[in-house]
Design an enzyme around this catalytic site. Structure first.
Site, PDB file in Angstrom:
ATOM      1  N   CYS A 137      35.902  47.424  37.386  1.00  0.00           N
ATOM      2  CA  CYS A 137      36.334  46.454  38.393  1.00  0.00           C
ATOM      3  C   CYS A 137      36.264  47.063  39.799  1.00  0.00           C
ATOM      4  CB  CYS A 137      37.737  45.932  38.094  1.00  0.00           C
ATOM      5  SG  CYS A 137      39.065  47.066  38.532  1.00  0.00           S
ATOM      6  N   HIS A 138      36.236  46.178  40.768  1.00  0.00           N
ATOM      7  CA  HIS A 138      36.088  46.614  42.161  1.00  0.00           C
ATOM      8  C   HIS A 138      37.235  47.514  42.597  1.00  0.00           C
ATOM      9  CE1 HIS A 138      32.664  43.960  43.251  1.00  0.00           C
ATOM     10  NE2 HIS A 138      33.097  43.290  42.216  1.00  0.00           N
ATOM     11  N   ALA A 139      38.438  47.182  42.155  1.00  0.00           N
ATOM     12  CA  ALA A 139      39.593  47.987  42.559  1.00  0.00           C
ATOM     13  C   ALA A 139      39.455  49.432  42.064  1.00  0.00           C
ATOM     14  CB  ALA A 139      40.891  47.369  42.035  1.00  0.00           C
ATOM     15  N   TRP A 173      36.757  51.217  44.180  1.00  0.00           N
ATOM     16  CA  TRP A 173      37.329  51.452  45.515  1.00  0.00           C
ATOM     17  C   TRP A 173      38.292  52.635  45.472  1.00  0.00           C
ATOM     18  CZ3 TRP A 173      36.953  49.934  50.482  1.00  0.00           C
ATOM     19  CH2 TRP A 173      38.025  50.224  51.330  1.00  0.00           C
TER      20      TRP A 173
END
Lengths: 348, 115
Positions: free
Chosen positions: B69-71, B74
């Site tokens: 996932c993007h989180a 990041w």
């Protein structure tokens, strides 16, 4: 149109896992979106989106997500080879972008079709996108998870579980030049600010040419759904010192992750010598490509991205007018595949 | 006499580290403006529009998301303590003044005071 550079293999370590396929797919979809922008008229596009307004733009993802989650969608189980999946995924993304511009034409009052027909087209477009997306049993997300589990089974050692988990996490983190959408946002904004020190107006964007124009349109298309006010917001959100600090941190961490990638790639190469060479290589390649598409093409050009905005607005308009006809799964399925087959794309 | 009750949410760590701060629950875009430097961003999931707020946040807690996932991506690039899959975080943390995000263990902890 900005030209992406293909990465050189020497950065990839001893076991090159090539992800140029993901960049090729992204580039094809972006080229198509750029052509649609030119056909619609870039000045007209920026002014149309400007009229939509910041509130509607900020709410469209939440509204669209609600429609997706509450809807009944015809997702078929379609096992396929990796190359067939990639080409079909790309075709669905291009069809979605095309429908986005049909919706824009409709919203701009430049279309002869009725709201009912436009609403059905948008539903079929969403159904097609979903066939290859998160909700689908053979969509990108499920495929990525399954392949990763298979690779883990091949690579898992009986000791040091934490190190193994960290290896898989490292493998899943993109490295330069393959950036996630969030990383690309910071890098693209950094470039934008080099060419436009203050937030550019519509006229300034349209009167620029060459690299500044490419940089501006790349940012508008990928990150802010052609919304010039949204672009301006980033100038105030990213205060100079905080932004530079974060950009440098991210770049430094990506360098470290790149070195860790080399180590993980070596481990994969070691494992692949024991009789599963082509299988491990194929799985690793598939994971890299699908992960890269998930982190770039999905946020840029799916329902959260630029083509999703006008389609969400059509759905809202249909709801406002009380013309949201409830279609059967068979009707949506037929419409979805008709859209797919009417979309001509040269395969990769 | 004051007493305290300890609470804990368990999730999956995406990037190690520890941070304490005021949780800001993100339910829509306008909530992002409330995230100040050092706050803890709490959401069901993140997307690209969250980036400026994620830069300001000291840690990130989401209810969903796996290693892709993007989180998670990041978090690793920005070394932000991040806990994923913390079920019901957005409802449980909505009235809490301060939380400890321990992404080394995957726990989010806070106290409530009783008089």
């Amino acid at each position: 149109m900005m030209k992406l550079q293909n990465p050189t293999l020497d950065r990839l370590g001893d076991f090159p896992v090539v992800v140029n396929l993901a960049l090729d797919i992204l580039r094809k979809v972006e080229d198509h979106v750029s052509q649609l922008e030119a056909a619609f008229g870039r000045k007209r596009l920026l002014k149309t989106i400007f009229k939509v307004g910041p509130e509607a733009i900020s709410q469209h993802v939440a509204n669209h997500r609600r429609i997706i989650r509450n809807g009944n969608w015809p997702n078929e189980v379609r096992p396929s080879s990796f190359s067939v999946f990639c080409n079909e995924y790309m075709r669905a993304a291009i069809a979605y972008a095309t429908t986005g511009f049909e919706a824009l034409d409709f919203l701009a009052g430049n279309s002869n079709i009725s709201i009912e027909k436009m609403y059905f087209r948008v539903l079929c477009s969403e159904a097609l996108r979903g066939q290859y997306g998160k909700r689908s049993p053979t969509g990108l997300d499920q495929r990525l998870e399954r392949t990763t589990e298979d690779l883990e089974s091949c690579l898992r050692s009986t000791s040091d579980e934490d190190a193994f988990t960290e290896d898989v996490n490292t493998f899943c983190t993109p490295i330069t030049p393959w950036l996630s959408a969030e990383a690309a946002l910071l890098e693209d904004f950094s470039q934008l600010r080099q060419h436009f020190i203050t937030p550019p107006t519509i006229d300034e964007i349209l009167s620029s040419d060459g690299i500044p124009q490419d940089v501006a349109w790349n940012f508008l298309r990928r990150h802010v759904k052609w919304n010039v006010l949204g672009m301006s917001r980033f100038y105030s959100e990213f205060s100079t010192s905080e932004f530079c600090c974060s950009l440098n941190t991210a770049r430094a961490e990506r360098e470290k992750i790149c070195e860790k990638h080399r180590q993980v790639n070596k481990k994969i190469a070691e494992k692949s010598k024991f009789g599963v060479e082509s299988e491990v290589f194929s799985m690793a390649r598939e994971i890299k490509v699908l992960n890269q598409l998930n982190l770039t093409l999905e946020p840029y050009y799916s329902f959260k991205g630029s083509p999703g905005l006008p389609q969400a607005l059509v759905m809202q308009e249909a709801s406002r007018l009380g013309v949201c006809h409830s279609y059967s799964l068979d009707e949506l399925n037929a419409g979805k595949w008709a859209l797919f087959h009417s979309t001509n794309v040269k395969e990769i | 006499m004051e007493t305290y009750t300890q609470h804990r949410l368990e999730g999956r760590s995406a990037c190690i580290g520890v941070a304490t701060g005021r949780p800001i629950i993100i339910r829509n875009q306008s909530d992002l403006d409330h995230v100040a430097i050092g706050d803890i961003l709490v959401a069901i999931e993140t997307d690209i529009s969250y980036v400026p707020a994620m830069l300001r946040a000291a840690a990130i807690v989401t209810e969903t998301g796996g290693r892709f996932c993007h989180a998670a991506i990041w978090a690793r690039e920005h070394r932000k303590p991040t806990v994923l899959q913390a079920a019901n975080a957005t409802s449980m943390l909505s009235q809490v003044p301060s939380v400890l995000v321990d992404a080394n263990t995957g726990y989010v902890e806070w106290d409530t005071r009783h008089e």
